[in-house]
Design an enzyme around this catalytic site. Structure first.
Site, PDB file in Angstrom:
ATOM      1  N   ILE A  16       0.844  -1.206   0.000  1.00 57.95           N
ATOM      2  CA  ILE A  16       0.000   0.000   0.000  1.00 57.95           C
ATOM      3  C   ILE A  16       0.880   1.257   0.000  1.00 57.95           C
ATOM      4  CG2 ILE A  16      -1.810   1.248   1.254  1.00 57.95           C
ATOM      5  CD1 ILE A  16      -2.628  -1.599   2.360  1.00 57.95           C
ATOM      6  N   ASN A  39       9.514  -6.809   4.390  1.00 58.39           N
ATOM      7  CA  ASN A  39       8.543  -7.379   3.447  1.00 58.39           C
ATOM      8  C   ASN A  39       8.445  -6.533   2.184  1.00 58.39           C
ATOM      9  OD1 ASN A  39       6.674  -9.336   2.655  1.00 58.39           O
ATOM     10  ND2 ASN A  39       4.967  -8.010   3.246  1.00 58.39           N
ATOM     11  N   GLY A  86       4.489  -2.250   9.367  1.00 56.38           N
ATOM     12  CA  GLY A  86       3.976  -3.201  10.339  1.00 56.38           C
ATOM     13  C   GLY A  86       3.812  -4.573   9.729  1.00 56.38           C
ATOM     14  N   SER A 128      -7.491  -0.945  10.217  1.00 59.53           N
ATOM     15  CA  SER A 128      -8.063  -2.061   9.459  1.00 59.53           C
ATOM     16  C   SER A 128      -9.492  -2.334   9.924  1.00 59.53           C
ATOM     17  CB  SER A 128      -7.189  -3.293   9.711  1.00 59.53           C
ATOM     18  OG  SER A 128      -7.858  -4.457   9.317  1.00 59.53           O
ATOM     19  N   TYR A 152      -3.061  -9.788  15.847  1.00 59.54           N
ATOM     20  CA  TYR A 152      -2.942  -8.719  14.847  1.00 59.54           C
ATOM     21  C   TYR A 152      -4.053  -7.686  15.040  1.00 59.54           C
ATOM     22  CZ  TYR A 152      -3.555  -6.281  10.404  1.00 59.54           C
ATOM     23  OH  TYR A 152      -3.741  -5.292   9.456  1.00 59.54           O
ATOM     24  N   LYS A 156      -3.998  -3.454  16.157  1.00 62.48           N
ATOM     25  CA  LYS A 156      -4.625  -2.336  15.438  1.00 62.48           C
ATOM     26  C   LYS A 156      -5.552  -1.550  16.373  1.00 62.48           C
ATOM     27  CE  LYS A 156      -2.653  -2.742  11.614  1.00 62.48           C
ATOM     28  NZ  LYS A 156      -1.841  -1.676  11.067  1.00 62.48           N
ATOM     29  N   ASN A 182     -10.505  -4.582   2.207  1.00 64.16           N
ATOM     30  CA  ASN A 182      -9.540  -5.544   1.647  1.00 64.16           C
ATOM     31  C   ASN A 182      -8.944  -5.055   0.330  1.00 64.16           C
ATOM     32  OD1 ASN A 182     -11.508  -7.086   3.480  1.00 64.16           O
ATOM     33  ND2 ASN A 182      -9.778  -8.463   3.253  1.00 64.16           N
ATOM     34  N   LEU A 203      -5.540 -13.199  -0.116  1.00 62.15           N
ATOM     35  CA  LEU A 203      -6.141 -14.033  -1.151  1.00 62.15           C
ATOM     36  C   LEU A 203      -5.619 -13.760  -2.568  1.00 62.15           C
ATOM     37  CD1 LEU A 203      -8.246 -16.199  -1.758  1.00 62.15           C
ATOM     38  CD2 LEU A 203     -10.014 -14.435  -1.672  1.00 62.15           C
ATOM     39  N   ARG A 234     -16.033 -10.495   1.894  1.00 64.28           N
ATOM     40  CA  ARG A 234     -15.216  -9.328   2.221  1.00 64.28           C
ATOM     41  C   ARG A 234     -15.547  -8.159   1.293  1.00 64.28           C
ATOM     42  NH1 ARG A 234     -14.696 -12.113   5.869  1.00 64.28           N
ATOM     43  NH2 ARG A 234     -12.834 -13.047   6.795  1.00 64.28           N
TER      44      ARG A 234
HETATM   45  N1  LIG Z   1      -2.931  -5.282   2.856  1.00 64.60           N
HETATM   46  C1  LIG Z   1      -4.022  -5.418   3.578  1.00 64.60           C
HETATM   47  O1  LIG Z   1      -4.886  -6.254   3.275  1.00 64.60           O
HETATM   48  C2  LIG Z   1      -4.268  -4.536   4.774  1.00 64.60           C
HETATM   49  C3  LIG Z   1      -5.577  -4.435   5.300  1.00 64.60           C
HETATM   50  C4  LIG Z   1      -5.779  -3.641   6.432  1.00 64.60           C
HETATM   51  C5  LIG Z   1      -4.720  -2.942   6.999  1.00 64.60           C
HETATM   52  N2  LIG Z   1      -3.471  -3.075   6.472  1.00 64.60           N
HETATM   53  C6  LIG Z   1      -2.350  -2.374   7.121  1.00 64.60           C
HETATM   54  O2  LIG Z   1      -1.734  -1.512   6.191  1.00 64.60           O
HETATM   55  C7  LIG Z   1      -0.336  -1.429   6.437  1.00 64.60           C
HETATM   56  C8  LIG Z   1       0.416  -1.703   5.163  1.00 64.60           C
HETATM   57  O3  LIG Z   1       0.041  -2.970   4.661  1.00 64.60           O
HETATM   58  P1  LIG Z   1       0.673  -3.575   3.336  1.00 64.60           P
HETATM   59  O4  LIG Z   1      -0.330  -4.502   2.764  1.00 64.60           O
HETATM   60  O5  LIG Z   1       1.230  -2.490   2.478  1.00 64.60           O
HETATM   61  O6  LIG Z   1       1.837  -4.443   3.977  1.00 64.60           O
HETATM   62  P2  LIG Z   1       3.334  -4.664   3.452  1.00 64.60           P
HETATM   63  O7  LIG Z   1       3.913  -5.767   4.277  1.00 64.60           O
HETATM   64  O8  LIG Z   1       3.365  -4.796   1.981  1.00 64.60           O
HETATM   65  O9  LIG Z   1       4.032  -3.277   3.844  1.00 64.60           O
HETATM   66  C9  LIG Z   1       4.523  -2.998   5.128  1.00 64.60           C
HETATM   67  C10 LIG Z   1       5.893  -2.376   4.962  1.00 64.60           C
HETATM   68  O10 LIG Z   1       6.420  -2.103   6.271  1.00 64.60           O
HETATM   69  C11 LIG Z   1       7.786  -2.527   6.296  1.00 64.60           C
HETATM   70  N3  LIG Z   1       8.085  -2.819   7.698  1.00 64.60           N
HETATM   71  C12 LIG Z   1       7.661  -3.872   8.446  1.00 64.60           C
HETATM   72  N4  LIG Z   1       8.148  -3.785   9.699  1.00 64.60           N
HETATM   73  C13 LIG Z   1       8.876  -2.635   9.744  1.00 64.60           C
HETATM   74  C14 LIG Z   1       9.632  -1.999  10.762  1.00 64.60           C
HETATM   75  N5  LIG Z   1       9.736  -2.534  11.984  1.00 64.60           N
HETATM   76  N6  LIG Z   1      10.260  -0.830  10.472  1.00 64.60           N
HETATM   77  C15 LIG Z   1      10.191  -0.297   9.227  1.00 64.60           C
HETATM   78  N7  LIG Z   1       9.489  -0.870   8.219  1.00 64.60           N
HETATM   79  C16 LIG Z   1       8.843  -2.021   8.480  1.00 64.60           C
HETATM   80  C17 LIG Z   1       7.854  -3.739   5.383  1.00 64.60           C
HETATM   81  O11 LIG Z   1       9.157  -3.989   4.907  1.00 64.60           O
HETATM   82  C18 LIG Z   1       6.900  -3.318   4.270  1.00 64.60           C
HETATM   83  O12 LIG Z   1       7.570  -2.610   3.265  1.00 64.60           O
HETATM   84  C19 LIG Z   1      -0.046  -2.423   7.571  1.00 64.60           C
HETATM   85  O13 LIG Z   1       0.026  -1.698   8.765  1.00 64.60           O
HETATM   86  C20 LIG Z   1      -1.259  -3.327   7.569  1.00 64.60           C
HETATM   87  O14 LIG Z   1      -1.536  -3.845   8.845  1.00 64.60           O
HETATM   88  C21 LIG Z   1      -3.224  -3.830   5.362  1.00 64.60           C
END
Ligand SMILES: NC(=O)c1ccc[n+]([C@@H]2O[C@H](COP(=O)([O-])OP(=O)(O)OC[C@H]3O[C@@H](n4cnc5c(N)ncnc54)[C@H](O)[C@@H]3O)[C@@H](O)[C@H]2O)c1
Length: 337
Positions: A16, A39, A86, A128, A152, A156, A182, A203, A234
């Site tokens: 994101i 990640n 995260g 979330s 998790y 949040k 989602n 998914l 979802r």
């Molecule tokens: N993707 C989803 O379905 C979804 C849904 C609801 C909420 N979220 C929330 O949105 C946020 C982003 O999600 P995403 O899908 O882009 O995930 P993602 O894993 O692709 O991105 C998270 C980024 O944070 C970095 N990261 C992790 N731990 C770290 C740390 N300790 N210090 C610095 N960087 C760190 C990772 O390397 C990664 O680049 C998250 O907080 C997630 O909980 C995501």
């Protein structure tokens, strides 16, 4: 020409965050990405700059590192923060809860401390729909009772509460907790998208891997949910719609202090089997699947009432489920590791 606003994107190299960098840069903001690459891949920055014609500034660092977070705010003039960093796997959080609390809660507290010391008070937080727990009545509005079904989800919810308390204690804070439903899809260029390092738990990355022949079949967890076809429902939203919602929130918190939480969803429920069917038709590929038992922490149904986002931000998602599938597939086909 006036100075451009600078946005710190913690976790900005992730799924994101990388899409948010694109919309921010194209809108004229300067962007600093802080990421530990737990990640994400480094080449995402190159792809962002190809799309936008300019690059975010990169800081490799960990939000849990106090000195690192302090230095970021001491060395750069930052106007606002988008906090994506995260961990996000429900199932992993059940086996590694300490890691989830450490990164998602302790890491966020570190970030907030550094922001407070530097007097940067504008924050957009990646919350979330998981904060609604196992709610019975749909669609979900922001004033619905909250709960959690996994560590998790608890992280949040706890962070939302911490942010709320910070804003009550110091009225300079302007905080938007965006409750994502989602997110799916990818940027239309096919150069950035969702790729979990290791085994995906979301998914769509699994669907595209099965369609591409990287996996033999898809496991559909649960066929006895109280839904029309028995599979979980979802609210899927295109990642570009989601990050455009962040831009709208950023404008809103410029004028409005305090804490608020807003749903970012389409307001439409889709079952797992409906999503697979839409994908198969859209990209003309078959996705073999098998039923597997329900996963711990998964809930039967979840979809948003997105009215508040439209009222506060003037934002609404407009991309279709089919578009999400096409863009996710385009990303899978054009991605070169
Ligand atoms: N993707 C989803 O379905 C979804 C849904 C609801 C909420 N979220 C929330 O949105 C946020 C982003 O999600 P995403 O899908 O882009 O995930 P993602 O894993 O692709 O991105 C998270 C980024 O944070 C970095 N990261 C992790 N731990 C770290 C740390 N300790 N210090 C610095 N960087 C760190 C990772 O390397 C990664 O680049 C998250 O907080 C997630 O909980 C995501």
């Amino acid at each position: 020409m006036g100075r451009r606003e600078t946005i710190l994107a913690c976790g900005g190299a992730g799924f994101i965050g990388s899409h948010a960098c694109v919309v921010l840069l194209l809108k004229g903001y300067d962007v600093i990405v802080l990421d530990n690459f737990a990640n994400a891949r480094r080449d995402v920055l190159k792809h962002i700059s190809k799309i936008c014609g300019r690059k975010p500034h990169l800081i490799q660092g960990d939000i849990r590192n106090r000195a690192c977070m302090h230095d970021v705010f001491a060395n750069y003039r930052i106007d606002a923060v988008m906090h994506f960093a995260g961990l996000k796997s429900v199932s992993e959080s059940v086996s590694l809860p300490w890691l989830y609390y450490d990164i998602n809660v302790h890491g966020t507290l570190n970030l907030l401390t550094a922001m407070r010391e530097a007097e940067v008070f504008r924050l957009i937080y990646s919350s979330s729909c998981t904060v609604y727990g196992n709610a019975e009545h749909m669609p979900l509005t922001e004033d619905c009772a909250r709960g959690f079904t996994s560590p998790y989800g608890h992280t949040k919810l706890v962070v939302e509460d911490i942010l709320h308390e910070f804003a009550k204690a110091d009225t300079r804070w302007a905080i938007s907790c965006l409750r994502y439903f989602n997110p799916l899809g990818a940027h239309k260029s096919g150069t950035i998208g969702e790729r979990q390092l290791g085994t995906p738990s979301n998914l769509m990355p699994l669907i595209v891997q099965v369609a591409a022949g990287e996996r033999d079949f898809l496991r559909v967890y649960g066929n006895d949910y109280p839904t029309a076809d028995g599979t979980a429902v979802r609210d899927y939203i295109h990642v570009m719609d989601l990050v455009e919602g962040h831009l709208a929130a950023l404008v809103y918190i410029q004028e409005n202090e305090g804490w608020h939480a807003v749903n970012l969803g389409r307001g439409k429920g889709t079952s797992v089997l409906q999503l697979i069917g839409t994908f198969e038709t859209a990209v003309n590929r078959s996705v073999p699947w098998e039923f597997a038992p329900r996963r711990f922490g998964d809930i039967p149904v979840c979809w948003a009432d997105p009215t508040l986002a439209s009222r506060l931000y003037g934002w609404a998602a407009h991309r279709s489920l089919e578009q999400m599938c096409l863009d996710a597939w385009h990303w899978q086909c054009s991605y070169l590791p």
